[in-house]
Design a protein around this motif. Sequence first.
Motif, PDB file in Angstrom:
ATOM      1  N   ILE A  21       0.836  -1.202   0.117  1.00  0.00           N
ATOM      2  CA  ILE A  21      -0.034   0.067   0.064  1.00  0.00           C
ATOM      3  C   ILE A  21       0.903   1.234  -0.079  1.00  0.00           C
ATOM      4  CG2 ILE A  21      -1.594   1.484   1.264  1.00  0.00           C
ATOM      5  CD1 ILE A  21      -2.594  -1.614   2.649  1.00  0.00           C
ATOM      6  N   ALA A  22       2.134   1.237   0.732  1.00  0.00           N
ATOM      7  CA  ALA A  22       2.824   2.195   0.450  1.00  0.00           C
ATOM      8  C   ALA A  22       4.368   1.711   1.064  1.00  0.00           C
ATOM      9  CB  ALA A  22       2.641   3.284   1.743  1.00  0.00           C
ATOM     10  N   SER A  23       5.422   2.067   0.626  1.00  0.00           N
ATOM     11  CA  SER A  23       6.882   1.801   0.821  1.00  0.00           C
ATOM     12  C   SER A  23       7.380   3.074   0.773  1.00  0.00           C
ATOM     13  CB  SER A  23       7.430   0.523   0.148  1.00  0.00           C
ATOM     14  OG  SER A  23       6.850   0.623  -1.144  1.00  0.00           O
ATOM     15  N   THR A  45     -10.663  -3.954   7.608  1.00  0.00           N
ATOM     16  CA  THR A  45     -10.749  -2.636   8.013  1.00  0.00           C
ATOM     17  C   THR A  45      -9.090  -1.981   8.271  1.00  0.00           C
ATOM     18  OG1 THR A  45     -10.659  -3.578  10.379  1.00  0.00           O
ATOM     19  CG2 THR A  45     -12.876  -2.841   9.151  1.00  0.00           C
ATOM     20  N   GLY A  46      -8.224  -2.979   8.380  1.00  0.00           N
ATOM     21  CA  GLY A  46      -6.761  -2.299   8.772  1.00  0.00           C
ATOM     22  C   GLY A  46      -6.339  -1.891   7.304  1.00  0.00           C
ATOM     23  N   VAL A  47      -6.648  -2.729   6.043  1.00  0.00           N
ATOM     24  CA  VAL A  47      -6.246  -2.251   4.722  1.00  0.00           C
ATOM     25  C   VAL A  47      -6.897  -0.850   4.366  1.00  0.00           C
ATOM     26  CG1 VAL A  47      -6.126  -2.897   2.581  1.00  0.00           C
ATOM     27  CG2 VAL A  47      -6.083  -4.743   4.276  1.00  0.00           C
ATOM     28  N   LEU A  48      -8.001  -0.656   4.844  1.00  0.00           N
ATOM     29  CA  LEU A  48      -8.611   0.455   4.754  1.00  0.00           C
ATOM     30  C   LEU A  48      -8.091   1.620   5.267  1.00  0.00           C
ATOM     31  CD1 LEU A  48     -12.638  -0.629   4.487  1.00  0.00           C
ATOM     32  CD2 LEU A  48     -10.914  -0.311   2.606  1.00  0.00           C
ATOM     33  N   ALA A  49      -7.836   1.484   6.614  1.00  0.00           N
ATOM     34  CA  ALA A  49      -7.066   2.505   7.323  1.00  0.00           C
ATOM     35  C   ALA A  49      -5.738   2.865   6.887  1.00  0.00           C
ATOM     36  CB  ALA A  49      -6.987   2.052   8.871  1.00  0.00           C
ATOM     37  N   LEU A  50      -4.963   1.791   6.592  1.00  0.00           N
ATOM     38  CA  LEU A  50      -3.885   2.051   5.916  1.00  0.00           C
ATOM     39  C   LEU A  50      -3.827   2.880   4.656  1.00  0.00           C
ATOM     40  CD1 LEU A  50      -2.093  -1.625   6.720  1.00  0.00           C
ATOM     41  CD2 LEU A  50      -1.239   0.701   7.415  1.00  0.00           C
ATOM     42  N   ALA A  51      -4.617   2.411   3.860  1.00  0.00           N
ATOM     43  CA  ALA A  51      -5.022   3.240   2.615  1.00  0.00           C
ATOM     44  C   ALA A  51      -5.219   4.738   2.861  1.00  0.00           C
ATOM     45  CB  ALA A  51      -6.160   2.572   1.632  1.00  0.00           C
ATOM     46  N   HIS A  52      -6.177   5.043   3.856  1.00  0.00           N
ATOM     47  CA  HIS A  52      -6.461   6.339   4.308  1.00  0.00           C
ATOM     48  C   HIS A  52      -5.176   7.036   4.531  1.00  0.00           C
ATOM     49  CE1 HIS A  52     -10.683   4.622   5.103  1.00  0.00           C
ATOM     50  NE2 HIS A  52     -10.642   4.645   3.630  1.00  0.00           N
ATOM     51  N   VAL A  53      -4.640   6.477   5.647  1.00  0.00           N
ATOM     52  CA  VAL A  53      -3.596   7.355   6.430  1.00  0.00           C
ATOM     53  C   VAL A  53      -2.275   7.324   5.503  1.00  0.00           C
ATOM     54  CG1 VAL A  53      -2.031   7.013   8.580  1.00  0.00           C
ATOM     55  CG2 VAL A  53      -4.402   6.537   8.718  1.00  0.00           C
ATOM     56  N   TYR A  69       6.369   1.032   5.889  1.00  0.00           N
ATOM     57  CA  TYR A  69       5.789   0.114   4.990  1.00  0.00           C
ATOM     58  C   TYR A  69       4.558  -0.085   5.433  1.00  0.00           C
ATOM     59  CZ  TYR A  69      10.085  -0.752   2.425  1.00  0.00           C
ATOM     60  OH  TYR A  69      11.316  -0.881   1.707  1.00  0.00           O
ATOM     61  N   ALA A  70       3.500  -0.165   4.590  1.00  0.00           N
ATOM     62  CA  ALA A  70       2.241  -0.700   4.935  1.00  0.00           C
ATOM     63  C   ALA A  70       1.957  -1.516   3.858  1.00  0.00           C
ATOM     64  CB  ALA A  70       1.175   0.517   4.632  1.00  0.00           C
ATOM     65  N   LEU A  71       1.975  -2.967   4.206  1.00  0.00           N
ATOM     66  CA  LEU A  71       1.689  -4.154   3.336  1.00  0.00           C
ATOM     67  C   LEU A  71       0.324  -4.934   3.766  1.00  0.00           C
ATOM     68  CD1 LEU A  71       5.294  -5.285   4.237  1.00  0.00           C
ATOM     69  CD2 LEU A  71       4.660  -4.093   2.421  1.00  0.00           C
ATOM     70  N   VAL A  72       0.030  -5.452   2.765  1.00  0.00           N
ATOM     71  CA  VAL A  72      -1.211  -6.492   2.758  1.00  0.00           C
ATOM     72  C   VAL A  72      -0.661  -7.971   3.044  1.00  0.00           C
ATOM     73  CG1 VAL A  72      -3.185  -7.548   1.614  1.00  0.00           C
ATOM     74  CG2 VAL A  72      -2.611  -4.967   1.292  1.00  0.00           C
ATOM     75  N   GLY A  73      -1.388  -8.544   4.063  1.00  0.00           N
ATOM     76  CA  GLY A  73      -0.940  -9.951   4.326  1.00  0.00           C
ATOM     77  C   GLY A  73      -1.645 -10.907   3.319  1.00  0.00           C
ATOM     78  N   ASN A  74      -2.748 -11.155   3.358  1.00  0.00           N
ATOM     79  CA  ASN A  74      -3.316 -12.382   2.357  1.00  0.00           C
ATOM     80  C   ASN A  74      -4.211 -11.690   1.469  1.00  0.00           C
ATOM     81  OD1 ASN A  74      -4.129 -14.681   1.402  1.00  0.00           O
ATOM     82  ND2 ASN A  74      -4.355 -15.849   3.182  1.00  0.00           N
ATOM     83  N   LEU A  75      -3.373 -11.224   0.337  1.00  0.00           N
ATOM     84  CA  LEU A  75      -4.082 -10.552  -0.796  1.00  0.00           C
ATOM     85  C   LEU A  75      -5.273 -11.458  -1.711  1.00  0.00           C
ATOM     86  CD1 LEU A  75      -3.566  -7.738  -1.814  1.00  0.00           C
ATOM     87  CD2 LEU A  75      -2.129  -8.701  -3.494  1.00  0.00           C
ATOM     88  N   THR A  76      -5.122 -12.420  -1.650  1.00  0.00           N
ATOM     89  CA  THR A  76      -6.175 -13.421  -2.489  1.00  0.00           C
ATOM     90  C   THR A  76      -7.365 -13.841  -1.498  1.00  0.00           C
ATOM     91  OG1 THR A  76      -4.439 -14.403  -3.651  1.00  0.00           O
ATOM     92  CG2 THR A  76      -6.753 -15.641  -3.706  1.00  0.00           C
TER      93      THR A  76
END
Length: 414
Positions: A21-23, A45-53, A69-76
């Motif tokens: 999401i960000a590095s 919700t954690g992913v949405l919050a990371l995208a917003h912040v 770094y803001a990463l997604v764990g289990n994308l699929t």
Amino acid sequence: MRSIRLFDFVEGEAIQVSREIASIRTKADGPNVIFIGGMHGNEPTGVLALAHVMRHVKRLQPLLKGNVYALVGNLTALERGERFIEKDLNRIWHAEHVERARKRDYHPTEIINEVEEQIELWGIIDELMQENPGPFFFVDLHTTSVKSVPFITMSDTIMNRQFSNKVPVPVVIGIEEYLSEPLLSYVNELGCVSMAFEGGQHGEAESVQNHEAMIWLSLVYSGVMKKMEIPHFKKHYEQLLNAAKGDRKVYEIRYRQHIAAGDIFQMLPGFVNFQSIKRDQPLAKHNGQTLRATEDGMIFMPLYQAQGNDGYFTIRHIKRIWLYVSYLFRGLGLYRMLRFLPGVRCYMQSDEMMVVDKSIARWYSTEILHLMGYRRKKKYGDLTLFIRRKYDFRGPGKRPTSNLQNAEAGKSKE
Ligand SMILES: [Zn+2]
């Protein structure tokens, strides 16, 4: 880079999300903060919050000291809205698996979705660790199936305490002894500060707000940004303080109800997280039998969803005085005196490993070992093996390496 569409129910629009999401890397030396959202795919919700912040943080980049770094764990799994596809991604972080992921040492038939996710995720983290001296802070954003105040779970190291003390939410320690191989235990043993932040119930707008607040607070408490550089810092702090209703106590896990594959488990209705329970109170139905509380305490993470093998936990409050005493004793190295307790002895002549014989040891021996920074490793009948955490007050001071890498460095090349 693979990306998925995710519906942002707070802003009412679909967004594209990729693994990173960000590095945000700065030239300034400083701490590294790694946020993970969607380790479980049914917790967006954690992913949405990371995208917003992260949209804001990218604009504030010139102020940053260190890397974010803001990463997604289990994308699929996130795309499908399921906890996992074949295996829980947060239960496969054994040193050996991570090493195989690092080397991509898998036969094609072994590559299930979660192995692929682990390879990609660890690839990014490992690269950052190889290039940076640290320190490293991991904040893994989750939500619960049950209504809950926000809280932190973590291993009880002094490093983790120093960080979590500042966040105005309750802290639960000891969960790593009951969960097999979560990511946070793995990186904690490499000497990183690491904690899971549970923002509230799955899919609630308030959980997104709590996650956003935690992300902002973590940027400050890790040292990447200064309080004054963050717009409305006080508002974020108060968001968590109010959501947690002022509870900043530390709790320890006392019991975990395991659910095996094929078991029929049903929590009795109406339990919320951190609800007080009395000894013998009925809690759940398990394969036709009623499960009751074994002691007074509180219920923790009762399972009200189909997937998962933790039925519920019970927890108990630890008084501040004990936390302080354990801090003092660990600092003075008094854990070396543990061998003089009845029923407690060193294993392989090392203070780092202790064997407790429950048939001799007093009931409080486990509590003392925990307070001294040991974690329960294995049980053999009456005997339990405890291991002292290697990095308690500080990390390794250089880039963390896995034990396997250390072992490998000592080996001659074939
Ligand atoms: Zn989760």
